[in-house]
Design an enzyme around this catalytic site. Structure first.
Site, mmCIF file in Angstrom:
data_model
loop_
_atom_site.group_PDB
_atom_site.id
_atom_site.type_symbol
_atom_site.label_atom_id
_atom_site.label_comp_id
_atom_site.label_asym_id
_atom_site.label_seq_id
_atom_site.Cartn_x
_atom_site.Cartn_y
_atom_site.Cartn_z
ATOM 1 N N GLU A 57 0.821 -1.200 0.000
ATOM 2 C CA GLU A 57 0.000 0.000 0.000
ATOM 3 C C GLU A 57 0.861 1.258 0.000
ATOM 4 O OE1 GLU A 57 -2.136 -3.047 2.749
ATOM 5 O OE2 GLU A 57 -0.104 -2.617 2.033
ATOM 6 N N CYS A 90 -0.348 -0.076 7.816
ATOM 7 C CA CYS A 90 -0.887 0.359 6.519
ATOM 8 C C CYS A 90 -2.256 0.999 6.669
ATOM 9 C CB CYS A 90 -0.947 -0.824 5.565
ATOM 10 S SG CYS A 90 0.688 -1.370 5.034
ATOM 11 N N ARG A 190 10.060 -24.462 -5.990
ATOM 12 C CA ARG A 190 11.322 -24.410 -5.242
ATOM 13 C C ARG A 190 11.657 -22.970 -4.856
ATOM 14 N NH1 ARG A 190 16.071 -28.159 -7.965
ATOM 15 N NH2 ARG A 190 15.148 -30.210 -7.588
#
Length: 372
Positions: A57, A90, A190
């Site tokens: 954000e 945020c 992976r």
């Protein structure tokens, strides 16, 4: 598709793609993407790059570089955080920006925070719409979701088998069960995990590197080898895991009864050795291993299993998640190695089931994955 979905899903899907730009790089934080939309157009975007760096954000507001217009909407894949860690909350940044509408994908899975950020935004007079592409936004952060709720590493196994569940021919030949597309997808997973593990049999048979190789970029997670008796250290030729440029990332797990001379050989090579007790099932103690991983900050483990390790992990319920790649071929050979032991089951109710199943088609092969 509903009108609401038609309006909001394209922007949320773009935010999801932004979040994936940090694929596997944000541990122990989640991957998050955010976009700011004005008059139906994306005017700014951001994503969380790594732990300790600005959240998605804040990145989007920085990219905008001005106050949002009155009609602006922020789309964010995960409920905005409402507490201060290494970065500010945020929810505070959103409220201070003056933006009047926020669209959220997944709710924060942390029981201590879930829904709190939404409540703070609404209390500040901001319109909040939640649950847009919620399943996909939740699926993005399998490792974080498990860790933040259970405080335990997220342990997943990957298997590649034929339609009749065989890992290899009776001779042991296994290259390759699946196609290039399936193996490329496995490389992607992976990269997603901070650690990877195999059994000693896999090292002795295949001499894997256990790196992630995508588009010419090579990355190496922490590499574990389950080797109770240190068999891989006793051969004339050392495996790649002990000699390549990433050898400092290799950890061998053994029992206290393993040969002291072989332990010292590994230590002299610069290889880390974890000595684990033997559990009640006769294998290295799984709970002690998980606790050691948690203490070391290893919150996710991707185990590439052969048949023996796969059987032990499944039947002892030691896995949280499974990735099952399947090729459209039959070995039709009872001598070929597969999953399972003689459990003498009596009904289908004894089957080990997956939940939250996701499916993907990879050329001729398929991937089924889900929680165990």
């Amino acid at each position: 598709m509903s009108e609401t979905a038609q309006i909001h899903e394209p922007f949320m899907r773009h935010a999801l793609e932004l979040a994936k730009c940090a694929w596997g790089r944000t541990h122990p934080n989640p991957m998050v993407g955010a976009v700011i939309v004005e008059a139906g157009e994306i005017v700014a975007e951001g994503w969380h790059h790594a732990a300790g760096e600005a959240h998605a954000e804040v990145e989007a507001f920085r990219a905008l570089g001005r106050a949002p217009k009155a009609n602006a909407t922020m789309y964010v894949t995960l409920e905005p955080c409402s507490t201060c860690g290494r970065t500010g909350a945020c929810t505070d940044a959103i409220i201070e920006s003056g933006i009047r509408r926020v669209v959220i994908g997944a709710i924060d899975p942390n029981p201590a925070h879930a829904g709190k950020g939404i409540g703070l935004l609404r209390a500040a007079g901001i319109e909040v719409l939640e649950g847009i592409l919620a399943e996909e936004c939740t699926d993005l952060n399998l490792i974080f979701n498990h860790w933040i709720v259970k405080g335990s590493p997220f342990v997943a196994a990957k298997m590649a088998v034929t339609l009749d569940g065989k890992f290899a021919a009776a001779s042991g030949h296994s290259q390759w069960v699946t196609s290039d597309l399936a193996r490329e997808d496995s490389m992607r997973w992976r990269r997603y995990f901070p650690a990877i593990a195999v059994g000693a049999d896999t090292v002795l048979c295949d001499d894997p590197s256990l790196t992630s190789r995508i588009g010419g970029e090579v990355s190496c997670p922490r590499r574990f080898v389950f080797d109770r008796y240190l068999r891989i250290a006793g051969g004339k030729t050392l495996p790649k895991l002990f000699t390549d440029e990433f050898k400092a990332q290799t950890v061998v797990l053994c029992a206290a009864t393993a040969c002291q001379m072989l332990k010292q050989k590994l230590l002299d090579l610069g290889i880390c050795v974890w000595v684990l007790p033997i559990g009640s099932d006769g294998h290295l103690d799984w709970q002690v291993f998980r606790e050691r991983c948690a203490a070391e900050g290893i919150i996710g483990l991707y185990i590439e299993t052969g048949p023996r390790l796969a059987t032990a992990l499944l039947e002892k319920r030691k896995l949280d998640y499974l990735y099952m790649y399947q090729a459209p071929k039959f070995m039709s050979d009872c001598a070929a190695v597969g999953i399972g032991s003689p459990r003498h089951t009596n009904s289908m109710s004894e089957a080990i089931r997956l939940s939250g199943v996701q499916r993907a088609i990879l050329g001729e092969d398929s991937l089924i994955r889900g929680h165990l």
